[in-house]
Write a protein that holds these residues in place. Structure first.
Motif, PDB file in Angstrom:
ATOM      1  N   THR A 282     -22.045 -66.887 -56.453  1.00  0.00           N
ATOM      2  CA  THR A 282     -22.575 -68.118 -55.888  1.00  0.00           C
ATOM      3  C   THR A 282     -21.789 -68.368 -54.606  1.00  0.00           C
ATOM      4  N   PHE A 283     -22.459 -68.318 -53.469  1.00  0.00           N
ATOM      5  CA  PHE A 283     -21.732 -68.331 -52.204  1.00  0.00           C
ATOM      6  C   PHE A 283     -22.397 -69.272 -51.206  1.00  0.00           C
ATOM      7  N   GLY A 284     -21.609 -69.676 -50.230  1.00  0.00           N
ATOM      8  CA  GLY A 284     -22.092 -70.519 -49.140  1.00  0.00           C
ATOM      9  C   GLY A 284     -21.459 -70.082 -47.836  1.00  0.00           C
ATOM     10  N   LEU A 285     -21.818 -70.752 -46.763  1.00  0.00           N
ATOM     11  CA  LEU A 285     -21.334 -70.392 -45.428  1.00  0.00           C
ATOM     12  C   LEU A 285     -21.024 -71.651 -44.637  1.00  0.00           C
ATOM     13  N   VAL A 286     -19.885 -71.633 -43.954  1.00  0.00           N
ATOM     14  CA  VAL A 286     -19.552 -72.689 -42.989  1.00  0.00           C
ATOM     15  C   VAL A 286     -19.014 -72.014 -41.732  1.00  0.00           C
ATOM     16  N   SER A 287     -19.171 -72.689 -40.619  1.00  0.00           N
ATOM     17  CA  SER A 287     -18.672 -72.150 -39.357  1.00  0.00           C
ATOM     18  C   SER A 287     -18.576 -73.275 -38.342  1.00  0.00           C
ATOM     19  N   TRP A 297     -22.078 -78.188 -36.467  1.00  0.00           N
ATOM     20  CA  TRP A 297     -21.618 -76.877 -36.922  1.00  0.00           C
ATOM     21  C   TRP A 297     -22.514 -76.366 -38.049  1.00  0.00           C
ATOM     22  N   MET A 298     -22.429 -75.090 -38.307  1.00  0.00           N
ATOM     23  CA  MET A 298     -23.288 -74.467 -39.318  1.00  0.00           C
ATOM     24  C   MET A 298     -22.732 -74.730 -40.717  1.00  0.00           C
ATOM     25  N   SER A 299     -23.645 -74.929 -41.645  1.00  0.00           N
ATOM     26  CA  SER A 299     -23.254 -75.116 -43.036  1.00  0.00           C
ATOM     27  C   SER A 299     -24.429 -74.741 -43.933  1.00  0.00           C
ATOM     28  N   VAL A 324     -17.903 -76.006 -31.779  1.00  0.00           N
ATOM     29  CA  VAL A 324     -18.007 -77.453 -31.587  1.00  0.00           C
ATOM     30  C   VAL A 324     -16.825 -78.199 -32.194  1.00  0.00           C
ATOM     31  N   ALA A 325     -15.976 -77.489 -32.949  1.00  0.00           N
ATOM     32  CA  ALA A 325     -14.800 -78.109 -33.564  1.00  0.00           C
ATOM     33  C   ALA A 325     -13.840 -76.996 -33.951  1.00  0.00           C
ATOM     34  N   GLU A 326     -12.612 -77.373 -34.248  1.00  0.00           N
ATOM     35  CA  GLU A 326     -11.669 -76.388 -34.755  1.00  0.00           C
ATOM     36  C   GLU A 326     -12.079 -75.987 -36.174  1.00  0.00           C
ATOM     37  N   LEU A 327     -11.870 -74.719 -36.505  1.00  0.00           N
ATOM     38  CA  LEU A 327     -12.250 -74.242 -37.838  1.00  0.00           C
ATOM     39  C   LEU A 327     -11.498 -74.989 -38.927  1.00  0.00           C
ATOM     40  N   SER A 328     -10.264 -75.381 -38.653  1.00  0.00           N
ATOM     41  CA  SER A 328      -9.485 -76.107 -39.656  1.00  0.00           C
ATOM     42  C   SER A 328     -10.153 -77.429 -40.015  1.00  0.00           C
ATOM     43  N   ALA A 329     -10.701 -78.138 -39.008  1.00  0.00           N
ATOM     44  CA  ALA A 329     -11.389 -79.403 -39.287  1.00  0.00           C
ATOM     45  C   ALA A 329     -12.654 -79.170 -40.100  1.00  0.00           C
ATOM     46  N   VAL A 330     -13.377 -78.108 -39.803  1.00  0.00           N
ATOM     47  CA  VAL A 330     -14.590 -77.794 -40.557  1.00  0.00           C
ATOM     48  C   VAL A 330     -14.245 -77.457 -42.002  1.00  0.00           C
ATOM     49  N   ARG A 332     -11.594 -78.362 -43.751  1.00  0.00           N
ATOM     50  CA  ARG A 332     -11.150 -79.548 -44.491  1.00  0.00           C
ATOM     51  C   ARG A 332     -12.332 -80.390 -44.946  1.00  0.00           C
ATOM     52  N   ALA A 333     -13.363 -80.459 -44.115  1.00  0.00           N
ATOM     53  CA  ALA A 333     -14.540 -81.248 -44.481  1.00  0.00           C
ATOM     54  C   ALA A 333     -15.403 -80.551 -45.518  1.00  0.00           C
ATOM     55  N   GLU A 334     -15.452 -79.222 -45.481  1.00  0.00           N
ATOM     56  CA  GLU A 334     -16.381 -78.485 -46.327  1.00  0.00           C
ATOM     57  C   GLU A 334     -15.772 -78.013 -47.640  1.00  0.00           C
TER      58      GLU A 334
END
Length: 433
Positions: A282-287, A297-299, A324-330, A332-334
Motif C-alpha cells: 500500500t503506497f503513496g507519493l508526495v513531492s 505540490w504533488m500528493s 514550490v516548497a522545501e521537501l522537509s516541509a512537505v 512534515r505535512a504528509e
C-alpha cells in the motif's frame, strides 16, 4: 468600393464587346467578372461543410512508444478546395513527420503542416505515427486552416479550437539495477528488502544488532540475560510505503532546475512505484515538485493495486521541474497520518543537509527510511552525515544509460525529418481517400 469597380469594369467590357461585336472584349469582360465573383464570395463559402478532425489510437503511452495518429479532412460540398494548408500546434515532447520548430525557449513548439487540395465531396485521411520523446501531458492543437481561390487573389482562414491530449508516462527501470548500496567507511552492510515489521505481532527474541532501533530492545530480557536482546516481530500483513520525490536539483534557488537530473529522479520514483505495486504494497507519493495545471505540490493518497500505480504514474508524468516548497516541509505535512512502521523512500538528485536532517527525523518517529540518490557520482561529503541505520542506494549506474537516450530524444532535428509511417507511404504520412 474597389471590388465593385471590378464588376463595373467587367460590365462595361461586356457591353462594349456586344455593341461593337468584338468577342475579345466579351471574353476579357467575362474573365474579369469571374475573378471578381471568385474573390468576393470565396471567403464566404470556402469552409462551409468542410470538417477537420484528428484521432489518437490511444491516450496513454510510455517514453519511446509509437502512437498512431490520424487526420481527416472532408469537403462535403460542390465547391473544390484549390489548395488547403493545415497547421496544427504540436508539443516538443512528441515527434512525427511534417513538423517544423517555431519559437524559442519556453514558447517553442512544433508546427505540423499539411498542404493539399480537395475535389468536391472528397474525404482524405493522413495516417502518422507519433514517437513519444518525453513524459508529460502533451496537448495537440488548436489547428489553423487556410485556403485561397484559383487566381491567388483572396485567402480565407478558419481556426479549429478542439485539442487532443496524450499522457506520456516516465520510464521504468528494474529497481534491482539501481540498488547499488553505498559502502560506509565502517563497512556496515544493509539488507535490500523494503519491508517492515508489525510491532503488534511479537514472535521471539534475538541478540541485539547495532542496526536495531532502541525501541526494539527488550529491557527485561536484557536485564535477565545480562546482554542486549531485541524483539522479533512478524512482517506486517499490510505493508505501507511512502515515496517522497525531491524536485530540488541545486543548492540555491537562483540556480534553477537541472532538467536532466530531475528526469533521473522521476524515473527512480516511477520504478519504485512499479516495484511497490508488484510486491503488493500500500503506497503513496508526495513531492515538492509543482503539479501541472496546479500551484500545489504533488500528493497521491495511499492505495494499492494497478489503479494506484496508474494514478502515481500520471502524477509523475505531469510533474514540473520546479519546486514550490522545501521537501522537509512537505514531509512534515504528509507524514503526520502515515501508518506506524511504514517505509519512507526518499528519492533525490541533491543530497542536502536538510534532506538528511528530515530523514533522521522521520526515522526517529518510528518509520524505516531508505534514500535513493539519483544525482551524478557519489555524494561522499553528505553521505557520511546520514544516520547509520538509513541505507543509501546510488542509482546513477543504471540511470547513466538513460542520459544518452534523454540527449537523443531532445537533440535538435532537421526541419524536414521524416516521421514514422507505414511502408511505402509518403514521408511521415499515408493519405487514404
Amino acid at each position: 468600393m474597389t471590388s465593385d469597380l471590378w464588376a463595373i469594369a467587367a460590365a462595361i467590357l461586356i457591353s462594349a464587346g456586344l455593341l461593337a461585336s468584338l468577342p475579345l472584349l466579351i471574353v476579357v469582360g467575362v474573365l474579369v467578372l469571374l475573378v471578381w465573383t471568385t474573390g468576393k464570395y470565396w471567403p464566404r463559402f470556402a469552409f462551409r461543410r468542410l470538417t477537420y478532425s484528428r484521432r489518437l489510437e490511444r491516450r496513454r503511452a510510455f517514453i519511446g512508444d509509437l502512437v498512431d495518429y490520424h487526420i481527416t479532412v472532408d469537403n462535403d460540398k460542390l465547391l473544390p478546395m484549390i489548395w488547403l494548408d493545415i497547421s496544427d500546434a504540436f508539443p516538443l515532447g512528441l515527434h512525427t513527420g511534417g513538423t517544423y520548430r517555431r519559437g524559442v525557449g519556453a514558447e517553442a513548439e512544433l508546427d505540423h503542416r499539411i498542404t493539399t487540395s480537395l475535389l468536391p465531396y472528397q474525404r482524405v485521411t493522413w495516417r502518422y505515427r507519433i514517437r513519444c520523446r518525453a513524459r508529460g501531458y502533451h496537448r495537440i492543437g488548436p489547428a489553423r486552416l487556410r485556403s485561397g481561390d484559383m487566381f491567388g487573389i483572396t485567402a480565407a482562414e478558419e481556426h479549429v479550437t478542439a485539442v487532443d491530449y496524450l499522457l506520456v508516462y516516465p520510464r521504468i527501470v528494474d529497481l534491482r539495477r539501481m540498488m547499488n548500496l553505498w559502502e560506509r567507511p565502517l563497512g556496515v552492510s544493509r539488507g535490500r528488502r523494503l519491508i517492515q515489521d508489525d510491532p503488534s505481532r511479537f514472535v521471539g527474541l534475538r541478540d541485539y544488532l547495532p542496526s536495531d532501533p532502541l525501541k526494539r530492545i527488550d529491557w527485561k530480557a536484557t536485564a535477565r540475560h545480562s546482554r542486549l536482546e531485541s524483539r522479533i516481530f512478524e512482517p506486517a500483513a499490510t505493508r505501507y510505503m511512502l515515496i517522497a520525490l525531491n524536485a530540488r536539483t541545486g543548492d540555491a534557488a537562483w540556480q534553477g532546475s537541472n532538467r536532466r537530473l530531475f528526469e533521473r529522479a522521476v524515473t527512480v520514483a516511477a520504478s519504485i512505484a512499479e516495484y511497490a505495486q508488484r510486491e503488493d504494497y500500500t503506497f503513496g507519493l508526495v513531492s515538492n515538485a509543482v503539479a501541472s495545471y496546479s500551484s500545489k505540490w504533488m500528493s497521491v493518497p495511499p492505495g494499492s493495486g494497478s489503479l494506484q500505480l496508474e494514478a502515481t504514474l500520471e502524477s509523475l508524468a505531469m510533474a514540473g521541474p520546479f519546486w514550490v516548497a522545501e521537501l522537509s516541509a512537505v514531509l512534515r505535512a504528509e507524514t503526520e497520518t502515515l501508518a506506524s512502521g511504514a517505509t519512507v523512500v526518499l528519492v533525490t538528485a541533491l543530497l542536502s543537509r536538510g534532506v538528511i536532517q528530515e530523514a533522521g527525523e522521520i526515522r526517529r518517529r518510528g518509520h524505516r527510511v531508505i534514500v535513493f540518490y539519483a544525482g551524478d557520482g557519489e555524494p561522499r561529503a553528505m553521505a557520511a552525515e546520514l544516520p547509520p541505520d538509513i541505507p543509501l542506494f546510488l542509482a546513477g549506474a543504471a540511470l547513466s544509460e538513460l542520459d544518452e537516450l534523454w540527449r537523443e530524444d531532445w537533440q535538435d532535428e532537421p526541419e524536414d525529418a521524416p516521421g514514422m509511417s507505414e511502408p511505402g507511404a509518403e514521408p511521415g504520412a499515408e493519405p487514404a481517400l
